[in-house]
Every structure is written in C-alpha cells, then in structure tokens.
Motif scaffolding. Structure first.
Motif, PDB file in Angstrom:
ATOM      1  N   THR A 186     -16.704  -0.219  -2.189  1.00 59.59           N
ATOM      2  CA  THR A 186     -17.958  -0.404  -3.049  1.00 59.59           C
ATOM      3  C   THR A 186     -19.294  -0.349  -1.976  1.00 59.59           C
ATOM      4  OG1 THR A 186     -18.200  -2.942  -2.719  1.00 59.59           O
ATOM      5  CG2 THR A 186     -17.053  -2.019  -4.934  1.00 59.59           C
ATOM      6  N   LYS A 187     -20.474  -0.051  -2.488  1.00 58.87           N
ATOM      7  CA  LYS A 187     -21.682   0.229  -1.876  1.00 58.87           C
ATOM      8  C   LYS A 187     -22.024  -1.092  -0.950  1.00 58.87           C
ATOM      9  CE  LYS A 187     -23.716   3.665  -4.443  1.00 58.87           C
ATOM     10  NZ  LYS A 187     -24.858   4.382  -5.369  1.00 58.87           N
ATOM     11  N   ASP A 188     -21.671  -2.239  -1.295  1.00 62.36           N
ATOM     12  CA  ASP A 188     -22.021  -3.443  -0.630  1.00 62.36           C
ATOM     13  C   ASP A 188     -20.776  -3.899   0.097  1.00 62.36           C
ATOM     14  OD1 ASP A 188     -20.195  -4.289  -2.449  1.00 62.36           O
ATOM     15  OD2 ASP A 188     -21.195  -6.299  -3.240  1.00 62.36           O
ATOM     16  N   ASN A 189     -20.102  -3.056   0.624  1.00 62.03           N
ATOM     17  CA  ASN A 189     -18.834  -3.074   1.736  1.00 62.03           C
ATOM     18  C   ASN A 189     -17.827  -4.105   1.186  1.00 62.03           C
ATOM     19  OD1 ASN A 189     -19.879  -1.167   3.693  1.00 62.03           O
ATOM     20  ND2 ASN A 189     -21.420  -2.993   4.409  1.00 62.03           N
ATOM     21  N   ASP A 190     -17.634  -4.135  -0.122  1.00 61.31           N
ATOM     22  CA  ASP A 190     -16.602  -4.775  -0.606  1.00 61.31           C
ATOM     23  C   ASP A 190     -15.237  -3.941  -1.241  1.00 61.31           C
ATOM     24  OD1 ASP A 190     -15.095  -7.053  -1.281  1.00 61.31           O
ATOM     25  OD2 ASP A 190     -16.261  -7.655  -2.996  1.00 61.31           O
ATOM     26  N   ILE A 191     -14.521  -4.391  -1.847  1.00 56.74           N
ATOM     27  CA  ILE A 191     -13.372  -3.600  -2.402  1.00 56.74           C
ATOM     28  C   ILE A 191     -13.200  -3.737  -3.923  1.00 56.74           C
ATOM     29  CG2 ILE A 191     -10.767  -3.135  -2.498  1.00 56.74           C
ATOM     30  CD1 ILE A 191     -11.025  -4.187   0.676  1.00 56.74           C
ATOM     31  N   ASP A 192     -13.088  -2.948  -4.697  1.00 54.54           N
ATOM     32  CA  ASP A 192     -12.954  -3.154  -6.310  1.00 54.54           C
ATOM     33  C   ASP A 192     -11.628  -2.409  -6.694  1.00 54.54           C
ATOM     34  OD1 ASP A 192     -13.432  -4.501  -8.567  1.00 54.54           O
ATOM     35  OD2 ASP A 192     -15.150  -2.767  -9.028  1.00 54.54           O
ATOM     36  N   MET A 193     -11.215  -3.145  -7.959  1.00 58.20           N
ATOM     37  CA  MET A 193     -10.237  -2.275  -8.509  1.00 58.20           C
ATOM     38  C   MET A 193     -10.803  -1.257  -9.632  1.00 58.20           C
ATOM     39  SD  MET A 193      -7.354  -4.127 -10.596  1.00 58.20           S
ATOM     40  CE  MET A 193      -8.228  -4.944 -11.795  1.00 58.20           C
ATOM     41  N   ARG A 194     -10.347  -0.115  -9.586  1.00 56.96           N
ATOM     42  CA  ARG A 194     -10.788   0.858 -10.397  1.00 56.96           C
ATOM     43  C   ARG A 194      -9.841   1.247 -11.843  1.00 56.96           C
ATOM     44  NH1 ARG A 194     -13.434   6.313  -8.439  1.00 56.96           N
ATOM     45  NH2 ARG A 194     -12.157   6.962  -9.959  1.00 56.96           N
ATOM     46  N   ILE A 235       0.927  -1.250  -0.069  1.00 57.72           N
ATOM     47  CA  ILE A 235      -0.073  -0.185  -0.189  1.00 57.72           C
ATOM     48  C   ILE A 235       0.865   1.264   0.010  1.00 57.72           C
ATOM     49  CG2 ILE A 235      -1.693   1.506   1.243  1.00 57.72           C
ATOM     50  CD1 ILE A 235      -2.599  -1.544   2.414  1.00 57.72           C
ATOM     51  N   VAL A 236       0.743   2.014  -1.055  1.00 56.37           N
ATOM     52  CA  VAL A 236       1.571   3.422  -1.056  1.00 56.37           C
ATOM     53  C   VAL A 236       0.855   4.493  -0.217  1.00 56.37           C
ATOM     54  CG1 VAL A 236       2.277   5.057  -2.709  1.00 56.37           C
ATOM     55  CG2 VAL A 236       2.443   2.596  -3.389  1.00 56.37           C
ATOM     56  N   ARG A 237      -0.455   4.555  -0.559  1.00 59.89           N
ATOM     57  CA  ARG A 237      -1.141   5.642  -0.138  1.00 59.89           C
ATOM     58  C   ARG A 237      -2.590   5.622   0.043  1.00 59.89           C
ATOM     59  NH1 ARG A 237      -0.019   7.370  -5.044  1.00 59.89           N
ATOM     60  NH2 ARG A 237       2.005   8.288  -4.530  1.00 59.89           N
ATOM     61  N   PHE A 238      -3.339   6.263   1.026  1.00 57.57           N
ATOM     62  CA  PHE A 238      -4.659   6.219   0.976  1.00 57.57           C
ATOM     63  C   PHE A 238      -5.112   7.729   0.577  1.00 57.57           C
ATOM     64  CE2 PHE A 238      -4.172   2.886   3.993  1.00 57.57           C
ATOM     65  CZ  PHE A 238      -4.883   1.944   3.607  1.00 57.57           C
ATOM     66  N   LEU A 293       0.704   0.256 -10.584  1.00 55.98           N
ATOM     67  CA  LEU A 293      -0.002   1.152  -9.407  1.00 55.98           C
ATOM     68  C   LEU A 293      -1.348   0.893  -9.386  1.00 55.98           C
ATOM     69  CD1 LEU A 293       0.652   3.021  -6.983  1.00 55.98           C
ATOM     70  CD2 LEU A 293      -0.156   4.828  -8.633  1.00 55.98           C
ATOM     71  N   VAL A 294      -2.118   0.295  -8.829  1.00 58.28           N
ATOM     72  CA  VAL A 294      -3.516  -0.323  -8.767  1.00 58.28           C
ATOM     73  C   VAL A 294      -4.250   0.455  -7.810  1.00 58.28           C
ATOM     74  CG1 VAL A 294      -4.586  -2.490  -8.647  1.00 58.28           C
ATOM     75  CG2 VAL A 294      -2.511  -2.612  -9.395  1.00 58.28           C
ATOM     76  N   GLU A 295      -5.428   1.180  -8.366  1.00 61.17           N
ATOM     77  CA  GLU A 295      -5.976   1.738  -7.592  1.00 61.17           C
ATOM     78  C   GLU A 295      -7.397   1.016  -6.905  1.00 61.17           C
ATOM     79  OE1 GLU A 295      -7.456   6.230  -8.478  1.00 61.17           O
ATOM     80  OE2 GLU A 295      -9.091   4.802  -9.217  1.00 61.17           O
TER      81      GLU A 295
END
Length: 133
Positions: A41-49, A9-12, A35-37
């Motif tokens: 998500t709205k359903d309390n998950d995490i997604d790659m943009r 993790i580089v930054r928030f 560098l992956v962003e």
C-alpha cells in the motif's frame, strides 16, 4: 474466520502494473487451497486484494496453469454478510493471521521494499531514490 494451518509464498509477480505476492493458504475446515493475493500500500503496509479458491490439481497442472478457470475469486463470498457490507473484522483477522504465519510478513515487506527502491519508473518519489551504479 478459520484458523490458518499452512501458508506459503508461491510467487512474486505483477498484475495490471501492480506488484503482488501470491500465497497459498490451507485453512481449518476447508478442503480447498486458497490463493491469497497481497499488494503493498502507499503507506508502506501490505493489504489483501483477492482470495481465490484453487481448484487446480498439481498432478494435472504441474506448472500452475490458471488459464482454465482453476482459480475462482471468493473474496466477496468469504467476507460479505447478508446486507452486502464487508465483514472488515473477519477480513482483517484473516489478513493478520496469514501475515503472522512463519516469516511471511517479513518476506513480503523485504520484497516490496526492494522492488520499490529498484523501480526506475516509479515517478512519485524519483528524487528520493538511490540508484546503484
């Protein structure tokens, strides 16, 4: 997709009013650092943009300057096939592999949970928020 050799993790940060986390990834067979962003998500998950190819040199850009096109978006290049359909299987495997590297998923979930709760301007569930005084 290629095997992930390193992920940090580089930054928030926040981009266009969206909370996100930048993760530097070194993958098998690639010379470049990606560098992956990731975003919540709205359903309390995490997604790659987005996935960016990082062409910056730490010797020159010691402060991670992205103002001179050192980051090229390669999301479509990595996950689109000849018919211009997204390769969801490869994309999802890539996301899963990054999130399972070390404690990345746990750190992202914790950060996004804390920033969601602390947000004073998040109007979707204002009645449910607990504010500490």
């Amino acid at each position: 997709m290629r095997e992930i050799k390193q992920a940090n993790i580089v930054r928030f940060t926040e981009r266009n009013d969206v909370r996100c986390a930048d993760i530097e990834v070194k993958a098998e067979g690639l010379k470049e650092i990606l560098l992956v962003e990731f975003t919540p998500t709205k359903d309390n998950d995490i997604d790659m943009r987005h996935v960016y190819r990082k062409d910056a040199s730490n010797e020159i850009d010691w402060y991670d300057n992205n103002l001179h096109e050192a980051f090229k978006d390669v999301s479509e290049e990595l996950f689109n096939n000849n018919e211009h359909d997204k390769e969801w299987g490869e994309r999802e495997a890539f996301i899963k592999e990054i999130l399972s590297f070390g404690s990345i998923r746990k750190e992202l979930e914790e950060h996004f949970r804390r920033t969601h709760t602390a947000s004073l301007f998040y109007t979707h569930d204002v009645e449910d928020q607990t504010f500490l005084h």
